[in-house]
Every structure is written in C-alpha cells, then in structure tokens.
Scaffold this active site. Structure first.
Site, mmCIF file in Angstrom:
data_model
loop_
_atom_site.group_PDB
_atom_site.id
_atom_site.type_symbol
_atom_site.label_atom_id
_atom_site.label_comp_id
_atom_site.label_asym_id
_atom_site.label_seq_id
_atom_site.Cartn_x
_atom_site.Cartn_y
_atom_site.Cartn_z
ATOM 1 N N PHE A 18 -45.165 -55.825 -32.171
ATOM 2 C CA PHE A 18 -43.839 -55.393 -32.558
ATOM 3 C C PHE A 18 -42.982 -56.209 -33.558
ATOM 4 O O PHE A 18 -42.553 -55.233 -34.639
ATOM 5 C CB PHE A 18 -43.221 -55.729 -31.100
ATOM 6 N N ILE A 64 -57.211 -64.913 -34.611
ATOM 7 C CA ILE A 64 -56.946 -66.380 -35.082
ATOM 8 C C ILE A 64 -57.727 -67.514 -34.406
ATOM 9 O O ILE A 64 -57.657 -68.562 -34.999
ATOM 10 C CB ILE A 64 -55.488 -66.773 -35.047
ATOM 11 N N TYR A 151 -46.358 -71.463 -21.459
ATOM 12 C CA TYR A 151 -46.076 -70.808 -22.894
ATOM 13 C C TYR A 151 -45.085 -71.683 -23.829
ATOM 14 O O TYR A 151 -45.477 -71.844 -24.723
ATOM 15 C CB TYR A 151 -45.573 -69.347 -22.504
ATOM 16 N N ASN A 180 -35.093 -63.665 -27.638
ATOM 17 C CA ASN A 180 -35.154 -62.480 -26.921
ATOM 18 C C ASN A 180 -35.044 -61.228 -27.899
ATOM 19 O O ASN A 180 -33.955 -60.536 -27.841
ATOM 20 C CB ASN A 180 -34.017 -62.459 -25.928
#
Length: 328
Positions: A18, A64, A151, A180
């Site tokens: 995104f 990665i 996370y 966000n």
C-alpha cells in the site's frame, strides 16, 4: 531546507504494498530511478500496474529475510525507503516468530546491506505502536511506554538498530512513526485489513461494519499523501539536525471510530443513498489495542518543514472516491 535529487536511485522495499507502491508512483513521477524489492507476501502486482513498464522502474522479486536479495537490491542505490514489514498487531499475536523474522532479522539485513553499499540515507517505516502503554497525549517522540504486542516490540527494535548503525557505522537514518495511514491502494481484503478500507468495502456492499468496543477509541488517521510528503522531506533534507532520529508521521488530530463511520457513511451515501441506513454492530475490544492515539507533529514541522496537506475529512473524501471507482 531540501534539495531535489532526481538523478538519484531509490530502493523501496515492500514497494508492491500500500504505502510502498504509492511511494514508487510518486518518485517515478518526479523523475527518480526506482527499484522495488518485494516478495509479494502482502503486496500486490496490480499495485505496480501503472508504472511497471516505466523505463526508470525495476522490480526485484526477493525477500528481506534473505541477505543475498538485500545485497542485490542495494547495488547502485542512493537512498532506501524501507517499507517492507509484516504489519498488524493481531497477526503478530498469532504468529510472533514470523513477525520477528521479517521485521527484525529482515530489517537488520537491510541495514547491513545499506552500510556495505555505502547508501547515503536509510529512511524506514517505524510505528506509533512503539508508544505502547504510554498514557500521555499527544504522543511526543522521546516519551514512550512498554510495547503491548510482538509487532510493537519489533518496530521499537528497528529504532534501536537504526540508532546503533548511525552512531557506529555513520549510516544516516530517519525513522517515520506512522499513525494509522489510509488511502488509495490500501487492501480491504484479508484477515488483517486496516479498519478504513474494511469499513468502506462493507458499507459499499451494504453490510454492517463491526466496531471493536463502544467505538470511542480514537486514532490519528493519516492520509497517504501526508506520508509521501514526510518520506520525501526525510530523504531530501540537508538539515544535519534532522538526521538519525525518529518522527511522528501523522496529521496531528484524532478521530473516534464512531466519528469515522459518520464520515464514511456521509461520503459513500453520495454514491448510494442506502448506505446511510446501514446499521453498525459493536463487538469486543481487540487484544493489544491502545485506547487513544494522537501525535504531536511539532518536531517534524520544526526540523523537516512538514505541513500535512490532508485532514482526515479531506483524505477520506479522496479515499472513498478511489475505492468507489476502483473496487465497486
């Protein structure tokens, strides 16, 4: 002070995602050479469709977590915008090992590759989740709490590694703590879809969105173009004071989930008036969620000259228009 560097080559990791694909599109439009490194675990080829044939664009399919892929991708690169990561608090709670492999080991691989290739600057996606259980609002960069999810731990570790690589090896780094982010190309599908595209898709299909809790949790929702602006400022700044630190990347205002749904219903009902009457369902609060999030953007304004162009309302209008015309 910033300077155009359009003869430069930028590596964008996670460039099919995104945020990454929006960054690819933006910098290609300004004449930069852009390399995209992606393994398509969460990114999409259709996000690259508009520029995959651009002579200044190169796609490297790689991971990665593989140091050889990282070394290959950084060859001849001036700047790295590191967006590749496994996002989502819930996903990290279900599978902390993979989240750590991608977000920590993969991040370290990229730092090492950047150092060895003598890349000029390494700008990376940090996260507002780093604030953890810190209660104070607005969030100020140098006051954080304990992380509330695997996370959040990984994103904090990124900041620690970046600082060490700056002080030990002289690699210029800037971390952008995203709050966000929403906008065009954000995926509404999948178990870990972000709240805005998920709600938009449900409302377009006249389905009731499910709010976690009473809907009074609030977030500093940040339109993608503000994030692009921050990445560009971080990459081009010549202010030495602005380097080797982290910045909140946000609009600097908060919106409750209830208010968010009011906006979405209003804008979407202009396309289909039935959407205004779709009922909202309330579910339980989500594990690892913080109640409120609001960024101070004073540091970015002072050191980078950041002035966000899109408010939540303006960004939502743009996003709703994109979703209606591309996903309906």
């Amino acid at each position: 002070m910033m300077k155009e560097k359009t003869n430069s080559t930028i590596l964008i990791t996670g460039g099919a995602g995104f945020i990454g694909s929006n960054l690819c599109e933006h910098f290609l439009s300004k004449g930069y050479k852009v390399i995209c490194l992606d393994n398509f675990a969460t990114g999409h080829r259709h996000n690259l469709a508009g520029f995959v044939d651009n002579e200044n664009f190169r796609l490297i399919e790689g991971d990665i977590r593989n140091s050889v892929d990282c070394e290959k991708a950084v060859q001849g690169v001036d700047y790295i915008l590191h967006e590749a990561a496994l996002g989502s608090v819930p996903r990290s709670i279900i599978d902390p090992v993979t989240t750590n492999e991608v977000n920590v080991s993969g991040f370290l691989n990229m730092l090492v590759a950047a150092r060895d290739a003598k890349v000029k600057r390494f700008i990376y996606a940090a996260s507002s989740s780093t604030y953890g259980d810190s209660q104070g609002l607005p969030k100020v960069e140098d006051v954080i709490g304990k992380p509330l999810s695997p996370y959040a731990i990984t994103k904090y570790v990124n900041e620690l590694y970046a600082e060490i690589f700056s002080t030990t090896y002289g690699l210029e780094t800037i971390g952008l703590r995203y709050f966000n982010v929403f906008g065009r190309k954000q995926d509404p599908k999948g178990a870990y879809a972000a709240v805005i595209p998920k709600f938009v898709m449900q409302l377009m299909q006249l389905e009731s969105p499910i709010l976690n809790g009473d809907g009074n949790y609030s977030r500093d929702f940040t339109y993608i173009d503000n994030v692009i602006q921050m990445n560009e400022l971080a990459m081009t700044t010549e202010n030495q004071e602005a380097l080797n630190t982290v910045y909140n990347t946000a609009y600097g205002d908060r919106t409750t989930l209830n208010e968010l749904l009011v906006y979405l219903k209003e804008y979407l009902s202009q396309y289909d008036e039935r959407i205004a009457n779709v009922a909202v369902i309330h579910g339980p609060n989500r594990a690892g969620d913080i109640p409120h999030s609001l960024a101070s953007i004073d540091k970015a304004k002072k050191l980078l000259g950041y002035h966000p162009q899109f408010s939540i309302a303006e960004g939502l209008k743009e996003a709703v228009d994109w979703y209606w015309n591309n996903l309906k």
